[in-house]
Write an enzyme that holds these catalytic residues in place. Structure first.
Site, PDB file in Angstrom:
ATOM      1  N   TYR A 143       0.828  -1.214   0.000  1.00 31.59           N
ATOM      2  CA  TYR A 143       0.000   0.000   0.000  1.00 31.59           C
ATOM      3  C   TYR A 143       0.856   1.256   0.000  1.00 31.59           C
ATOM      4  O   TYR A 143       0.423   2.312  -0.438  1.00 31.59           O
ATOM      5  CB  TYR A 143      -0.900   0.028   1.242  1.00 31.59           C
ATOM      6  CG  TYR A 143      -2.218  -0.690   1.094  1.00 31.59           C
ATOM      7  CD1 TYR A 143      -2.272  -2.016   0.717  1.00 31.59           C
ATOM      8  CD2 TYR A 143      -3.419  -0.029   1.353  1.00 31.59           C
ATOM      9  CE1 TYR A 143      -3.486  -2.676   0.604  1.00 31.59           C
ATOM     10  CE2 TYR A 143      -4.634  -0.675   1.239  1.00 31.59           C
ATOM     11  CZ  TYR A 143      -4.662  -2.001   0.867  1.00 31.59           C
ATOM     12  OH  TYR A 143      -5.863  -2.636   0.758  1.00 31.59           O
ATOM     13  N   LYS A 192       2.926 -15.327   2.704  1.00 33.09           N
ATOM     14  CA  LYS A 192       3.140 -16.057   1.450  1.00 33.09           C
ATOM     15  C   LYS A 192       4.622 -16.340   1.366  1.00 33.09           C
ATOM     16  O   LYS A 192       5.330 -15.921   0.438  1.00 33.09           O
ATOM     17  CB  LYS A 192       2.612 -15.212   0.272  1.00 33.09           C
ATOM     18  CG  LYS A 192       2.611 -15.923  -1.074  1.00 33.09           C
ATOM     19  CD  LYS A 192       1.542 -16.992  -1.206  1.00 33.09           C
ATOM     20  CE  LYS A 192       1.696 -17.737  -2.516  1.00 33.09           C
ATOM     21  NZ  LYS A 192       0.818 -18.927  -2.606  1.00 33.09           N
ATOM     22  N   ASP A 224      -3.093 -18.279   0.706  1.00 31.75           N
ATOM     23  CA  ASP A 224      -4.084 -18.959  -0.145  1.00 31.75           C
ATOM     24  C   ASP A 224      -4.816 -20.027   0.663  1.00 31.75           C
ATOM     25  O   ASP A 224      -6.039 -20.175   0.581  1.00 31.75           O
ATOM     26  CB  ASP A 224      -3.442 -19.523  -1.422  1.00 31.75           C
ATOM     27  CG  ASP A 224      -2.144 -20.289  -1.177  1.00 31.75           C
ATOM     28  OD1 ASP A 224      -1.632 -20.272  -0.029  1.00 31.75           O
ATOM     29  OD2 ASP A 224      -1.637 -20.915  -2.125  1.00 31.75           O
ATOM     30  N   ASP A 248      -6.469  -6.791   4.255  1.00 32.48           N
ATOM     31  CA  ASP A 248      -7.582  -6.148   3.551  1.00 32.48           C
ATOM     32  C   ASP A 248      -8.484  -7.213   2.935  1.00 32.48           C
ATOM     33  O   ASP A 248      -9.706  -7.200   3.111  1.00 32.48           O
ATOM     34  CB  ASP A 248      -7.025  -5.229   2.451  1.00 32.48           C
ATOM     35  CG  ASP A 248      -8.133  -4.589   1.634  1.00 32.48           C
ATOM     36  OD1 ASP A 248      -9.103  -4.095   2.245  1.00 32.48           O
ATOM     37  OD2 ASP A 248      -8.036  -4.590   0.385  1.00 32.48           O
ATOM     38  N   ASP A 252     -12.410  -8.820   4.400  1.00 30.81           N
ATOM     39  CA  ASP A 252     -13.672  -8.821   3.636  1.00 30.81           C
ATOM     40  C   ASP A 252     -14.257 -10.233   3.593  1.00 30.81           C
ATOM     41  O   ASP A 252     -15.465 -10.424   3.730  1.00 30.81           O
ATOM     42  CB  ASP A 252     -13.458  -8.324   2.196  1.00 30.81           C
ATOM     43  CG  ASP A 252     -13.680  -6.825   2.053  1.00 30.81           C
ATOM     44  OD1 ASP A 252     -13.421  -6.098   3.038  1.00 30.81           O
ATOM     45  OD2 ASP A 252     -14.102  -6.370   0.973  1.00 30.81           O
TER      46      ASP A 252
END
Ligand code: IPM
Ligand code: MG
Length: 356
Positions: A143, A192, A224, A248, A252
């Site tokens: 970001y 990751k 994942d 983020d 959600d």
């Protein structure tokens, strides 16, 4: 009487409606618990672009830094979608997070028993419910990394970069361990590390710090797999700690299994300020100004403010309990499959206030 100065960043879309709901609830709870709030609005996002040509005016930053705490609605909308990146409403959100040093973002996602039928997962999967605290790093990573356009091997090319320093990882990981210690003492660090160097540093630091928190059970999970585990077996999670972008996305996903993204509050904290509180959802331009939005995520964000910023736990509990009661009594907004009987934003707010 205790007095608190709250900065209001109403923003765009449904932002103004839901912030006004939370302000009404705060005023009502203030009367009960002898707390006095002053609310000062500041411009942010598209509203600020329209008024003064930039998404995060200097005055807004100064005002927020001078407030005891800040409540934010949401920013963004189709009107400003074609502006260059540095002038987009979302840039203001990143800007205020950075300016206030809000490196910690707490996003609690729990299944309310009353909303079991709103959860899209099979009943046997959520038979035991779930109660997850996502600790999202908020002022670093991709970001905030270097980005831009350049001429590449195949012509025009865009790039974004992810970098994390040891300091940035250490401080958020410590917050996560402390958070886990106060809960069910289980921490899942999501990364990751099979691909990303930043994730390998992240993982190494998690293992180092784990030695100081032997009472907390910690494990690593690839992002994942985490996306899959959240819908396969959400009750396995207690505290999750992860980077800005993974947080983020996963928050959600977590919100959706609670029934609606309209339910999730968040607290953005630094070591020094009393933080900024905002729902995790966006500005929902499609329903803006229609008195339809679910105010609960913002109302619960105000409850988090009472707890984390002001240490007013009784007042915070009163709000949380009121939301519980309203949901248990069967009241729903449209996003919670309210159907024909769906309450409006204002009606849902009235119900919460009645139940304080
Ligand atoms: C959130 C939002 C923001 C983010 C956007 C609006 C910049 O999605 O708070 O989750 O990505 O942080
Ligand atoms: Mg988001």
């Amino acid at each position: 009487m205790k007095q608190y100065k709250i900065g209001l960043l109403r923003g765009d879309g449904i932002g103004p409606e839901i912030v006004d709901s939370a302000v009404r609830v705060l005023k009502a709870v203030g009367e009960k618990f002898d707390l006095s709030f002053t609310f000062t609005p500041y411009l942010i996002g598209g509203a600020a672009i329209d008024a003064c040509g930039q998404p995060l005016p200097e005055e807004t930053v100064k005002g927020c830094l001078a407030s005891d705490s800040v409540l934010l609605g949401a920013v963004g909308g189709p009107k400003w979608d074609t502006l260059p990146g540095h002038l987009r409403p979302e840039k203001a959100l990143l800007g205020i997070r950075a300016a206030m040093g809000l490196f910690t973002n707490l996003r609690p996602a729990k299944l309310y028993p009353a909303l079991k039928d709103d959860c899209p997962l099979r009943a046997d999967i959520v038979a035991n419910g779930f109660d997850i605290m996502i600790v999202r790093e908020l002022t670093g990573g991709i970001y905030f990394g270097e980005r831009g356009y350049r001429e590449g091997k195949y012509g025009e090319e865009a790039y974004d970069t992810e970098s994390y320093s040891r300091m940035e990882i250490e401080r958020i990981v410590r917050v996560a361990f402390e958070t886990a210690r106060k809960r069910r003492k289980k921490l899942t660090s999501i990364d990751k590390a099979n691909v990303l160097e930043t994730s390998r540093l992240w993982r190494k630091i998690v293992h180092e710090i784990a030695a100081e928190y032997t009472d907390v059970e910690v494990s690593d999970m690839l992002v994942d797999n985490a996306a899959m585990q959240l819908v396969k077996n959400p009750s396995q999670f207690d505290v999750i700690v992860t980077s800005n972008m993974f947080g983020d996305i996963l928050s959600d996903e977590a919100s959706q299994i609670t029934g609606s993204i309209g339910m999730l509050p968040s607290a953005s904290l630094s070591g020094e300020t009393r933080g900024l509180y905002e729902p995790i959802h966006g500005s929902a331009p499609d329903i803006a100004g229609q008195n339809k939005a679910n105010p609960i995520a913002t109302v619960l964000s105000a409850a988090m403010m009472l707890l984390y910023a002001f240490n007013e736990s009784a007042a915070a509990d009163a709000i949380v309990n009121a939301v519980d009661k309203v949901l248990n009594a069967g009241y729903r907004t449209a996003d919670l499959r309210g159907g024909e009987n769906a309450l409006s934003t204002v009606e849902m707010t009235d119900k919460i206030i009645e139940n304080l």
